[in-house]
Scaffold this active site. Structure first.
Site, PDB file in Angstrom:
ATOM      1  N   HIS A  46       0.858  -1.186   0.000  1.00 19.98           N
ATOM      2  CA  HIS A  46       0.000   0.000   0.000  1.00 19.98           C
ATOM      3  C   HIS A  46       0.892   1.233   0.000  1.00 19.98           C
ATOM      4  CE1 HIS A  46      -3.692  -2.121   1.976  1.00 19.98           C
ATOM      5  NE2 HIS A  46      -3.156  -2.840   1.014  1.00 19.98           N
ATOM      6  N   GLU A  48       0.997   3.928   1.745  1.00 25.04           N
ATOM      7  CA  GLU A  48       1.489   4.353   3.055  1.00 25.04           C
ATOM      8  C   GLU A  48       2.644   3.469   3.526  1.00 25.04           C
ATOM      9  OE1 GLU A  48      -3.094   4.845   3.185  1.00 25.04           O
ATOM     10  OE2 GLU A  48      -1.640   3.509   2.236  1.00 25.04           O
ATOM     11  N   CYS A  76      -5.966   2.006   6.042  1.00 24.75           N
ATOM     12  CA  CYS A  76      -6.612   0.763   6.454  1.00 24.75           C
ATOM     13  C   CYS A  76      -5.922   0.226   7.722  1.00 24.75           C
ATOM     14  CB  CYS A  76      -6.507  -0.269   5.332  1.00 24.75           C
ATOM     15  SG  CYS A  76      -4.812  -0.847   5.029  1.00 24.75           S
ATOM     16  N   CYS A  79      -2.133  -0.395   7.210  1.00 23.27           N
ATOM     17  CA  CYS A  79      -1.338   0.836   7.177  1.00 23.27           C
ATOM     18  C   CYS A  79      -1.311   1.526   8.532  1.00 23.27           C
ATOM     19  CB  CYS A  79      -1.866   1.762   6.093  1.00 23.27           C
ATOM     20  SG  CYS A  79      -1.614   1.062   4.438  1.00 23.27           S
TER      21      CYS A  79
END
Length: 142
Positions: A46, A48, A76, A79
């Protein structure tokens, strides 16, 4: 937030869900990234998490104290876990994620008093632009 939006646009051009993230310290850009889950066949890539990895490697320290993480979508659970573990003190995000957001929408891991680290959370920054990128991307996929 502008750099995070640029990263989100790059992600969309590469067929990735358009989410971008940057890590800033003392007004300087440490790292920038976009989703790479498709490109790397990696469900943990992801934006992040990739930005956090890059910033930690650049600093030579996993603790990202005195930094701010800017991301185009509410983080999420995965993250948020990385943010807590990296000791990021401030998170600024754009669009809410009602299906997976764990900084506000479904829960708030970043400010859970049971954890050893908490982050300040600022949501809704450039939310319209962030949401528009996502809507356009998913509309084209359908």
């Amino acid at each position: 937030m502008a750099r995070a939006l640029e990263q989100a646009q790059l992600a969309a051009l590469r067929g990735e869900v358009p989410v971008g993230a940057v890590v800033v310290k003392d007004g300087e850009l440490l790292a920038e990234a976009h989703n790479l889950t498709v490109t790397n066949s990696d469900p943990t890539a992801h934006a992040e998490a990739v930005a956090i990895r890059k910033a930690a490697a650049l600093q030579g320290d996993w603790r990202l104290e005195e930094t701010t993480l800017y991301c185009t979508l509410e983080p999420c659970a995965h993250c948020c876990g990385a943010i807590v573990l990296a000791r990021v003190p401030r998170v600024v995000y754009g669009a809410k994620d009602p299906k997976a957001g764990m900084a506000e929408s479904l829960g708030n891991l970043l400010q859970d008093s049971r954890l050893n680290h908490r982050a300040e959370v600022v949501g809704g920054v450039s939310a319209e632009r962030s949401a528009a990128l996502l809507k356009t991307f998913f509309r084209a996929k359908r």
